[in-house]
Design a protein around this motif. Structure first.
Motif, short mmCIF file in Angstrom:
data_model
loop_
_atom_site.label_atom_id
_atom_site.label_comp_id
_atom_site.label_asym_id
_atom_site.label_seq_id
_atom_site.Cartn_x
_atom_site.Cartn_y
_atom_site.Cartn_z
N SER A 152 0.85 -1.18 0.00
CA SER A 152 0.00 0.00 0.00
C SER A 152 0.89 1.23 0.00
O SER A 152 2.11 1.13 0.15
CB SER A 152 -0.91 -0.01 1.24
OG SER A 152 -0.11 -0.03 2.42
N ASN B 21 -2.19 7.85 -3.17
CA ASN B 21 -3.01 6.74 -3.68
C ASN B 21 -4.09 7.22 -4.64
O ASN B 21 -4.99 6.46 -5.02
CB ASN B 21 -3.61 5.92 -2.54
CG ASN B 21 -4.75 6.61 -1.81
OD1 ASN B 21 -5.14 7.74 -2.15
ND2 ASN B 21 -5.28 5.96 -0.79
N TRP C 166 -8.44 0.76 -0.08
CA TRP C 166 -7.23 0.07 -0.52
C TRP C 166 -7.52 -0.80 -1.73
O TRP C 166 -6.71 -0.88 -2.66
CB TRP C 166 -6.69 -0.79 0.63
CG TRP C 166 -5.55 -1.67 0.21
CD1 TRP C 166 -4.25 -1.30 0.06
CD2 TRP C 166 -5.62 -3.06 -0.13
NE1 TRP C 166 -3.49 -2.37 -0.36
CE2 TRP C 166 -4.32 -3.46 -0.48
CE3 TRP C 166 -6.66 -3.98 -0.16
CZ2 TRP C 166 -4.03 -4.77 -0.87
CZ3 TRP C 166 -6.37 -5.28 -0.55
CH2 TRP C 166 -5.07 -5.67 -0.90
N TRP D 124 -7.49 1.19 -4.86
CA TRP D 124 -6.10 1.53 -5.23
C TRP D 124 -5.40 0.33 -5.85
O TRP D 124 -4.71 0.46 -6.87
CB TRP D 124 -5.34 1.99 -3.98
CG TRP D 124 -3.87 2.14 -4.22
CD1 TRP D 124 -3.23 3.21 -4.79
CD2 TRP D 124 -2.85 1.17 -3.95
NE1 TRP D 124 -1.88 2.97 -4.88
CE2 TRP D 124 -1.62 1.72 -4.37
CE3 TRP D 124 -2.85 -0.11 -3.38
CZ2 TRP D 124 -0.41 1.04 -4.23
CZ3 TRP D 124 -1.65 -0.80 -3.26
CH2 TRP D 124 -0.45 -0.22 -3.68
N CYS E 225 3.23 8.18 -8.22
CA CYS E 225 3.41 8.53 -6.82
C CYS E 225 4.13 9.87 -6.69
O CYS E 225 3.77 10.72 -5.86
CB CYS E 225 4.21 7.45 -6.09
SG CYS E 225 3.30 5.92 -5.79
N GLU F 184 -4.43 2.58 4.32
CA GLU F 184 -2.98 2.68 4.11
C GLU F 184 -2.21 1.43 4.52
O GLU F 184 -1.06 1.26 4.12
CB GLU F 184 -2.41 3.85 4.93
CG GLU F 184 -2.77 5.21 4.41
CD GLU F 184 -1.99 6.30 5.14
OE1 GLU F 184 -1.92 7.41 4.61
OE2 GLU F 184 -1.45 6.02 6.23
#
Length: 317
Positions: A112, A118, A124, A127, A145, A312
């Motif tokens: 993660s 994200n 999650w 993502w 990122c 996360e």
């Protein structure tokens, strides 16, 4: 802190609550525990190590510690190695289901990233699906990122759990991004997509699935055995002495409530002779999960629960 998941229905095979015994001590858990020292390198077969253990009656029995390229139908190249690692876990899962015991897998890698990078996916799973669909290479993943981080005002944001566990790097760091990418897309995603894996705490732990937990040997040593947190990766006699000190502490139960037992005489040399420390790190990943069951029957974070962990991730150490 309260465990974040509520039971869905009575009698579900999924673990729907943490069992805490009177006076804070739980009955000794029984589980198959696998430690994975992960790598995203092209020749990851020589870097990934797998430690297979059986947790039973308050003792950790170390069955084998093996280099991933030595697994059945594996090899040094990533395209051969990673499918072989997944096949190994599925083989262990079949045995666990038959024996009615959970399979916990401690992975020395993030699966993660921080909320700031994200993409505002909200969950999650969203993502993970995005990364798998939109990024065919780890470089593309890292570029996104970096772009998202620049708009958030932080060069390389860490997750809340990274700060709490004092992990060395953020998941998208130059040294870590390949490892994170392949842990997410080639370990977590295939197992989750097939309905045979779960990544905790973003998903519920489940007794008939491969339960993946993020672990960090460095955080484990810094938090639980600071006197042993010294350089142990290298070819010098001092590095070997440091590896020996860590291993002996595990075997004697010096800093864990559960002593370890080596089931084969050659395991000691396997753990000490690996100069890179990867073999020992795989065992430390398994130790991380045992350490997180001191008062519970399944691994539970050693740091206070934060709501962002469900998005996360969390480090078990």
């Amino acid at each position: 802190e309260r465990f974040p998941f509520e039971p869905e229905r009575k009698g579900n095979t999924c673990v729907d609550r943490i069992h805490v015994a009177i006076d804070g001590m739980a009955a000794p858990p029984t589980a198959t525990v696998v430690g994975l020292d992960w790598s995203g390198a092209k020749t990851c077969g020589k870097a990934i190590f797998v430690a297979e253990c059986e947790l039973q009656e308050g003792r950790m029995h170390v069955v084998q510690v093996v280099q991933a390229q030595r697994l059945p139908k594996s090899g040094m190249e990533r395209k051969e190695c990673l499918p072989a690692v997944r096949a190994f876990l599925l083989h262990k899962l079949d045995a666990c289901v038959e024996r009615k015991r959970p399979l916990w897998v401690g992975v020395d890698s993030a699966m993660s990233v921080a909320r700031q990078v994200n993409g505002g996916k909200g969950t999650w799973m969203a993502w993970l699906q995005h990364v798998k669909k939109e990024h065919s290479t780890p470089e593309s993943f890292r570029e996104e990122c970096a772009r998202l981080a620049s708009t958030s005002g932080s060069k390389e944001p860490k997750r809340t759990c990274d700060v709490a566990a004092k992990t060395p790097f953020a998941p998208q760091n130059l040294r870590m991004y390949r490892q994170t990418y392949y842990a997410a897309t080639e370990l977590a995603w295939p197992l989750v997509e097939q309905g045979i894996g779960t990544v905790v705490p973003m998903m519920k732990p489940c007794e008939d699935k491969v339960n993946l937990y993020e672990c960090c040997p460095a955080s484990f040593l810094k938090g639980r055995a600071k006197q042993l947190y010294k350089p142990y990766k290298g070819t010098s006699s001092s590095h070997r002495t440091a590896r020996q000190g860590i291993l002996d502490a595990l075997l004697t139960g010096q800093f864990l409530h559960t002593p370890f037992f080596l089931c084969a005489p050659d395991l000691r040399s396997t753990l000490l002779d690996d100069h890179g420390g990867d073999a020992l790190d795989s065992l430390l990943c398994a130790a991380c999960l045992v350490a997180c069951t001191r008062t519970t029957s399944t691994p539970f974070p050693s740091t206070p629960w934060e709501s962002c962990y469900s998005e996360e991730g969390c480090v078990y150490a």
